[in-house]
Design a protein around this motif. Structure first.
Motif, PDB file in Angstrom:
ATOM      1  N   VAL A  35       0.811  -1.225   0.000  1.00  0.00           N
ATOM      2  CA  VAL A  35       0.000   0.000   0.000  1.00  0.00           C
ATOM      3  C   VAL A  35       0.845   1.276   0.000  1.00  0.00           C
ATOM      4  N   HIS A  36       2.157   1.148  -0.118  1.00  0.00           N
ATOM      5  CA  HIS A  36       3.028   2.323  -0.234  1.00  0.00           C
ATOM      6  C   HIS A  36       2.946   2.962  -1.609  1.00  0.00           C
ATOM      7  N   VAL A  37       2.520   2.200  -2.604  1.00  0.00           N
ATOM      8  CA  VAL A  37       2.412   2.730  -3.972  1.00  0.00           C
ATOM      9  C   VAL A  37       0.978   2.506  -4.464  1.00  0.00           C
ATOM     10  N   PRO A  38       0.446   3.450  -5.243  1.00  0.00           N
ATOM     11  CA  PRO A  38      -0.951   3.336  -5.684  1.00  0.00           C
ATOM     12  C   PRO A  38      -1.259   2.028  -6.410  1.00  0.00           C
ATOM     13  N   GLU A  39      -0.340   1.572  -7.269  1.00  0.00           N
ATOM     14  CA  GLU A  39      -0.615   0.336  -7.996  1.00  0.00           C
ATOM     15  C   GLU A  39      -0.616  -0.878  -7.076  1.00  0.00           C
ATOM     16  N   GLY A  40       0.123  -0.826  -5.979  1.00  0.00           N
ATOM     17  CA  GLY A  40       0.112  -1.912  -5.001  1.00  0.00           C
ATOM     18  C   GLY A  40      -1.173  -1.919  -4.194  1.00  0.00           C
ATOM     19  N   ARG A  41      -1.625  -0.739  -3.815  1.00  0.00           N
ATOM     20  CA  ARG A  41      -2.894  -0.630  -3.090  1.00  0.00           C
ATOM     21  C   ARG A  41      -4.030  -1.173  -3.956  1.00  0.00           C
ATOM     22  N   ALA A  42      -4.042  -0.792  -5.225  1.00  0.00           N
ATOM     23  CA  ALA A  42      -5.081  -1.279  -6.141  1.00  0.00           C
ATOM     24  C   ALA A  42      -4.970  -2.787  -6.330  1.00  0.00           C
ATOM     25  N   GLY A  82     -13.168  -4.221   5.144  1.00  0.00           N
ATOM     26  CA  GLY A  82     -12.835  -4.586   6.520  1.00  0.00           C
ATOM     27  C   GLY A  82     -11.807  -5.699   6.586  1.00  0.00           C
ATOM     28  N   VAL A  83     -11.939  -6.693   5.725  1.00  0.00           N
ATOM     29  CA  VAL A  83     -10.979  -7.809   5.698  1.00  0.00           C
ATOM     30  C   VAL A  83      -9.599  -7.302   5.273  1.00  0.00           C
ATOM     31  N   LEU A  84      -9.540  -6.481   4.233  1.00  0.00           N
ATOM     32  CA  LEU A  84      -8.248  -5.941   3.786  1.00  0.00           C
ATOM     33  C   LEU A  84      -7.587  -5.152   4.907  1.00  0.00           C
ATOM     34  N   ASN A  85      -8.345  -4.266   5.552  1.00  0.00           N
ATOM     35  CA  ASN A  85      -7.783  -3.454   6.637  1.00  0.00           C
ATOM     36  C   ASN A  85      -7.363  -4.322   7.815  1.00  0.00           C
ATOM     37  N   TRP A  86      -8.155  -5.332   8.145  1.00  0.00           N
ATOM     38  CA  TRP A  86      -7.821  -6.234   9.244  1.00  0.00           C
ATOM     39  C   TRP A  86      -6.530  -6.984   8.929  1.00  0.00           C
ATOM     40  N   ALA A  87      -6.415  -7.529   7.706  1.00  0.00           N
ATOM     41  CA  ALA A  87      -5.213  -8.280   7.324  1.00  0.00           C
ATOM     42  C   ALA A  87      -3.982  -7.380   7.344  1.00  0.00           C
ATOM     43  N   LEU A  88      -4.107  -6.176   6.840  1.00  0.00           N
ATOM     44  CA  LEU A  88      -2.971  -5.242   6.843  1.00  0.00           C
ATOM     45  C   LEU A  88      -2.514  -4.954   8.267  1.00  0.00           C
ATOM     46  N   ARG A  89      -3.457  -4.666   9.146  1.00  0.00           N
ATOM     47  CA  ARG A  89      -3.100  -4.314  10.536  1.00  0.00           C
ATOM     48  C   ARG A  89      -2.676  -5.529  11.354  1.00  0.00           C
ATOM     49  N   THR A  90      -3.233  -6.684  11.035  1.00  0.00           N
ATOM     50  CA  THR A  90      -2.925  -7.890  11.807  1.00  0.00           C
ATOM     51  C   THR A  90      -1.590  -8.501  11.404  1.00  0.00           C
ATOM     52  N   TYR A  91      -1.327  -8.562  10.111  1.00  0.00           N
ATOM     53  CA  TYR A  91      -0.154  -9.279   9.629  1.00  0.00           C
ATOM     54  C   TYR A  91       1.010  -8.391   9.231  1.00  0.00           C
ATOM     55  N   SER A  92       0.782  -7.097   9.088  1.00  0.00           N
ATOM     56  CA  SER A  92       1.865  -6.274   8.550  1.00  0.00           C
ATOM     57  C   SER A  92       1.788  -4.827   9.023  1.00  0.00           C
ATOM     58  N   ALA A  93       1.355  -4.609  10.239  1.00  0.00           N
ATOM     59  CA  ALA A  93       1.181  -3.243  10.754  1.00  0.00           C
ATOM     60  C   ALA A  93       2.470  -2.432  10.696  1.00  0.00           C
ATOM     61  N   SER A  94       3.589  -3.058  10.985  1.00  0.00           N
ATOM     62  CA  SER A  94       4.853  -2.302  11.016  1.00  0.00           C
ATOM     63  C   SER A  94       5.344  -1.930   9.618  1.00  0.00           C
ATOM     64  N   GLU A  95       4.781  -2.532   8.581  1.00  0.00           N
ATOM     65  CA  GLU A  95       5.175  -2.194   7.213  1.00  0.00           C
ATOM     66  C   GLU A  95       4.248  -1.155   6.572  1.00  0.00           C
ATOM     67  N   LEU A  96       3.173  -0.784   7.260  1.00  0.00           N
ATOM     68  CA  LEU A  96       2.248   0.201   6.694  1.00  0.00           C
ATOM     69  C   LEU A  96       2.910   1.577   6.621  1.00  0.00           C
ATOM     70  N   PRO A  97       2.544   2.365   5.602  1.00  0.00           N
ATOM     71  CA  PRO A  97       3.111   3.715   5.516  1.00  0.00           C
ATOM     72  C   PRO A  97       2.564   4.598   6.637  1.00  0.00           C
ATOM     73  N   ALA A  98       3.331   5.595   7.026  1.00  0.00           N
ATOM     74  CA  ALA A  98       2.840   6.570   7.994  1.00  0.00           C
ATOM     75  C   ALA A  98       1.596   7.226   7.401  1.00  0.00           C
ATOM     76  N   GLY A  99       0.590   7.416   8.195  1.00  0.00           N
ATOM     77  CA  GLY A  99      -0.630   8.030   7.705  1.00  0.00           C
ATOM     78  C   GLY A  99      -1.468   7.122   6.828  1.00  0.00           C
ATOM     79  N   PHE A 100      -1.296   5.809   6.974  1.00  0.00           N
ATOM     80  CA  PHE A 100      -2.073   4.850   6.183  1.00  0.00           C
ATOM     81  C   PHE A 100      -3.559   5.184   6.260  1.00  0.00           C
ATOM     82  N   VAL A 101      -4.198   5.240   5.117  1.00  0.00           N
ATOM     83  CA  VAL A 101      -5.640   5.471   5.027  1.00  0.00           C
ATOM     84  C   VAL A 101      -6.300   4.122   4.751  1.00  0.00           C
ATOM     85  N   PRO A 102      -7.165   3.672   5.649  1.00  0.00           N
ATOM     86  CA  PRO A 102      -7.810   2.374   5.437  1.00  0.00           C
ATOM     87  C   PRO A 102      -8.648   2.356   4.159  1.00  0.00           C
TER      88      PRO A 102
END
Length: 177
Positions: free
Chosen positions: A82-89, A109-129
């Motif tokens: 989710v650091h790059v637009p094409e990855g988020r898409a 909800g599932v995407l946001n849950w998986a991102l926060r559960t499995y990879s929270a430390s890799e999310l960009p600062a200011g991540f928008v769900p």
């Protein structure tokens, strides 16, 4: 006692049992196995996005976001996308996500849950769900060539300096990207 009174009493008993069951479920329920019960093992109910993940994603991606080599790991990786637009898409467009039998809201909800559960430390600062409208729009255009699009996303992540090289996100016995 009249038939109606017996019916109302039975209903009250059922409702009371239901409330007691719900309270017990919220705290965890004993496992229906004598040895596990003797050790005090409790099973916590799985609800919401975690339940949707367990029903629609966990079979391939595993309970801990890691499975067999042929399935991309989510753990410590998915947040980088989710650091790059094409990855988020891409995350909302891969076939397993795009074709999931969930509403756009529940899928977000599932995407946001998986991102926060499995990879929270890799999310960009200011991540928008993810939101339902975004997911609905993206999933209408599912990925046709997963390998090609994933490689393009990984190349974008390398170019943006999010990962050092393609190998950081490779998977499978043939180390695909």
């Amino acid at each position: 006692m009249s038939r109606r009174a017996r019916g109302l009493a039975g209903l009250a008993l059922l409702l009371g049992c239901g409330a007691a069951f719900a309270a017990a479920a919220a705290e965890g329920m004993p496992v229906p196995d004598r040895l596990a019960r003797e050790q005090g093992l409790l099973v916590r109910p799985v609800t919401g996005a975690a339940e949707d993940f367990s029903r629609h994603c966990q079979g391939c991606h595993g309970h801990h976001g890691v499975s067999v080599d042929e399935v991309p790991s989510l753990k410590d990786r998915i947040g980088r996308f989710v650091h790059v637009p094409e990855g988020r898409a891409y995350l909302a467009r891969v076939p397993g996500v795009a074709f999931a039998h969930l509403s756009d809201e529940r899928l977000a909800g599932v995407l946001n849950w998986a991102l926060r559960t499995y990879s929270a430390s890799e999310l960009p600062a200011g991540f928008v769900p993810y939101g339902a409208q975004e997911v609905g729009s993206l999933r209408r255009d599912p990925v046709n060539d997963v390998g090609r699009e994933r490689a393009a996303v990984v190349d974008a992540l390398v170019a943006a300096g999010i990962v050092a090289d393609r190998a950081a996100l490779a998977f499978g016995t043939d180390r695909r990207y």
